[in-house]
Design an enzyme around this catalytic site. Structure first.
Site, short mmCIF file in Angstrom:
data_model
loop_
_atom_site.label_atom_id
_atom_site.label_comp_id
_atom_site.label_asym_id
_atom_site.label_seq_id
_atom_site.Cartn_x
_atom_site.Cartn_y
_atom_site.Cartn_z
N ASP A 85 0.86 -1.18 0.00
CA ASP A 85 0.00 0.00 0.00
C ASP A 85 0.90 1.23 0.00
O ASP A 85 1.85 1.31 0.78
CB ASP A 85 -0.87 -0.01 1.27
CG ASP A 85 -2.26 0.54 1.01
OD1 ASP A 85 -2.34 1.68 0.54
OD2 ASP A 85 -3.24 -0.16 1.30
N ASP A 187 -3.02 4.73 -2.21
CA ASP A 187 -4.05 5.25 -1.31
C ASP A 187 -4.41 6.69 -1.67
O ASP A 187 -3.53 7.50 -1.98
CB ASP A 187 -3.49 5.20 0.13
CG ASP A 187 -4.52 5.60 1.16
OD1 ASP A 187 -5.52 4.87 1.29
OD2 ASP A 187 -4.33 6.63 1.84
N GLU A 244 -6.59 4.03 -5.60
CA GLU A 244 -7.87 4.26 -4.93
C GLU A 244 -8.38 5.62 -5.41
O GLU A 244 -7.90 6.66 -4.96
CB GLU A 244 -7.68 4.28 -3.41
CG GLU A 244 -9.02 4.38 -2.70
CD GLU A 244 -8.94 4.90 -1.27
OE1 GLU A 244 -9.78 4.51 -0.47
OE2 GLU A 244 -8.04 5.71 -0.96
N HIS A 319 -11.41 -3.31 3.15
CA HIS A 319 -11.28 -3.04 4.59
C HIS A 319 -11.98 -1.75 5.03
O HIS A 319 -11.95 -1.42 6.21
CB HIS A 319 -9.80 -2.95 4.95
CG HIS A 319 -9.14 -1.78 4.29
ND1 HIS A 319 -8.90 -1.74 2.94
CD2 HIS A 319 -8.74 -0.59 4.78
CE1 HIS A 319 -8.36 -0.58 2.63
NE2 HIS A 319 -8.25 0.15 3.73
N ASP A 320 -12.56 -1.00 4.09
CA ASP A 320 -13.26 0.25 4.44
C ASP A 320 -14.77 0.10 4.35
O ASP A 320 -15.50 1.07 4.56
CB ASP A 320 -12.84 1.38 3.48
CG ASP A 320 -11.40 1.82 3.68
OD1 ASP A 320 -10.89 1.70 4.81
OD2 ASP A 320 -10.79 2.29 2.70
#
Ligand code: NOJ
Ligand code: CA
Length: 548
Positions: A85, A187, A244, A319-320
């Site tokens: 990430d 990210d 993202e 995961h969000d």
């Protein structure tokens, strides 16, 4: 993969890198080819690793750098790439850069962040952070100065306008490539460029703030940075990158994912944008359960938009977000059948499919009995916001429960032994009590399990006879006007594959297209009758047909 919750190798209750290495054979048996691991760098974990305090070191809770190198090496042996990430929109307030900036805001490191003087006693502008608060906080020790943070106040935004800081970041990226990683998930990729100068925007809620969106006007500046990063780092390393990017202008898609675009792919958030806009949308996690028709429209729109441009990365969980079954399927209809239907849509859709740990066994949302059980910082802030908006504690908790990021962050359910086989100690986060029923061991042993269904779907995507069509074949809709039905073809000059999902509890008859048909996948064990061209599909039935 969410490393804190995947597998604990040393019995401290927290998942770690050795824990991932231990499970590589499992991952290989599932058929995956690449692992994106959420951040494992040193961090105070205010935002679970998305607040990096040292980019060059693995946080001790996960092990050490050697463990990472071993994981890369062992994965490679199994044909699996490791993608880390890349969190470079912001870092942690504990990072040495920010520590130095606080000491000397007008010096070298002050320019690594967005530090501004107060304006008439206030912050420079009225942007709201993504966790719901003022995006500007006072710089500790300097009453007249503010710094910008689009996320928590412990996550100061890095000033990409400063070429020196960009160089520092590129150096770090190359350093990780030299260690053998294959790419990055980027990210908050579209936030690295801010509209300048900072301006007060019309308030979008009673709190007087405005959520900062990436306005189209700043896109050029954004893509200059992203292109520069590609040229300086990704390109020469032949890296896979997935950004993202939660929203973008349609005509900008090619700037991201075409051959000349700045990344290999970006995640397709359209399934999760459903219900997140409009009048009654009031927060990061506030959205309604999508309907089957909305789900279909979003899938078809994404494939239309991206075909001939590049690949979007498809996901139904991360995961969000909440667990897919809990989010997309009405509660009373959640079953292995409906989970298998979602699996088929996730894996057959045009684009690059990503699975999130536990999705392959159909893990479900956690339930909360009190606000004390909330772990995630975002959920805490949402809870406070909900109370401020006048919801009672019970209602606020219910809202959090549906959308909390904790839902997907509870530990992986490996077997029915104590702590779901995740750890021998007290787990860092609550384990879903349904692990006795939903776990890997049980599903590995059962032929018709969801886990084995995922394996079948992945094998189909890799089957030499079908892979060209399933990867590159055009997606066109089938029976698009039918309610509660998702249907599409994947076609190229050699093959025609039809994906049909009866996205509702009740059975229904459908007219099939002409041609000789073969069933490739069926989520019910009873065989289907393809003798006639009318077929009765059962509730949440998924069929994948090869049509000659
Ligand atoms: C997106 C990440 O996925 C999320 O977990 C994080 O809180 C924000 N970016 C900030 O880094
Ligand atoms: Ca551990």
């Amino acid at each position: 993969m969410y490393p804190k919750s995947f597998n604990d190798s040393n019995g401290d209750g927290i998942g770690d890198l050795k824990g991932i290495t231990e499970k590589l054979d499992y991952l290989q048996s599932l058929g995956i080819e690449l692992i994106w691991i959420c951040p494992v760098y040193c961090s105070p974990f205010i935002d679970q690793g998305y607040d990096v305090s040292d980019y060059y070191h693995i946080d001790p809770v996960f092990g050490c750098n050697e463990d990472m190198y071993e994981l890369i090496h062992e994965s490679k042996k199994r044909g699996i790439y490791i993608v880390m990430d890349l969190v470079v929109n912001h870092c942690s307030d504990q990072h040495i850069w920010f520590q130095n900036a606080m000491k000397d805001p007008y010096g070298k490191y002050g320019k690594y962040f967005y530090i501004r003087e107060e304006v008439n006693g206030n912050a420079p502008c009225n942007w709201r952070s993504y966790f719901g608060e003022n995006a500007w906080s006072k710089l500790p020790g300097h009453d007249n100065l503010y710094y910008l943070h689009l996320f928590a106040k412990q996550q100061p935004d890095i000033n990409w306008e400063n070429p020196e800081v960009r160089e520092e970041l590129y150096k770090m990226i190359q350093w990780w490539f030299d260690k053998g990683i294959s790419g990055f998930r980027i990210d908050a990729a579209a936030f690295i460029k801010k509209t300048m100068p900072f301006e007060i925007l019309p308030a979008d809620r009673e709190d007087g703030f405005c959520t900062y969106e990436i306005p189209p006007t700043c896109n050029d500046g954004l893509h200059e940075y992203l292109q520069e990063m590609k040229k300086r780092t990704f390109e020469a390393n032949d890296a896979f990158t997935v950004g993202e990017v939660v929203s973008f202008e349609e005509e900008d898609l090619e700037k991201y994912i075409s051959d000349d675009g700045c990344m290999s792919s970006i995640f397709d958030f359209s399934l999760y944008m459903i219900g997140k806009q409009g009048e009654d949308f009031d927060g990061f996690y506030s959205h309604k359960q999508p309907t089957a028709n909305e789900f279909r429209d979003a899938l078809l729109r994404s494939s239309r938009l991206s075909f001939n441009v590049g690949f979007l990365s498809n996901f139904i969980e991360n995961h969000d977000l909440p667990r897919a079954a809990s989010h997309f399927i009405p509660e009373k209809d959640i079953s292995e059948i409906s989970k298998k239907m979602l699996a088929g849509l996730n894996l057959m859709q045009y684009g690059l499919p990503f699975l999130y740990q536990g999705q392959e066994i159909g893990m479900e949302n956690l339930s909360f009995s009190s606000a004390d059980e909330i772990v995630d910082i975002g959920s805490h802030m949402e809870y406070t916001l909900a109370l401020e908006k006048g919801l009672c504690e019970e209602e606020a908790l219910k809202k959090i429960q549906e959308y909390s990021r904790d839902n997907t962050r509870s530990p992986m359910q490996w077997d029915k032994t104590e702590n779901a086989g995740f750890t021998k100690a007290a787990p860092w986060m609550r384990i879903n009590p349904n692990y006795m029923k939903i776990n890997v061991a049980e599903q590995e042993a059962r032929e018709d399990s969801l886990l084995n269904f995922y394996k079948k779907l992945i094998l189909l995507r890799k089957n030499p006879e079908y892979k060209e069509t399933l990867v590159y074949g055009k997606e066109t809709s089938f029976l698009e006007k039918e309610d509660n039905f998702v249907g599409f073809f994947r076609k190229d000059k050699n093959k025609k594959i039809l994906v049909m999902a009866n996205f509702q509890r009740k059975g229904k008859f459908f007219q099939l297209p002409e041609g000789e048909k073969k069933v490739l996948i069926n989520n019910y064990s009873e065989p289907v009758n393809l003798e006639t061209n009318v077929i009765q599909m059962r509730g949440y039935q998924l069929l994948i047909l090869d049509i000659k």
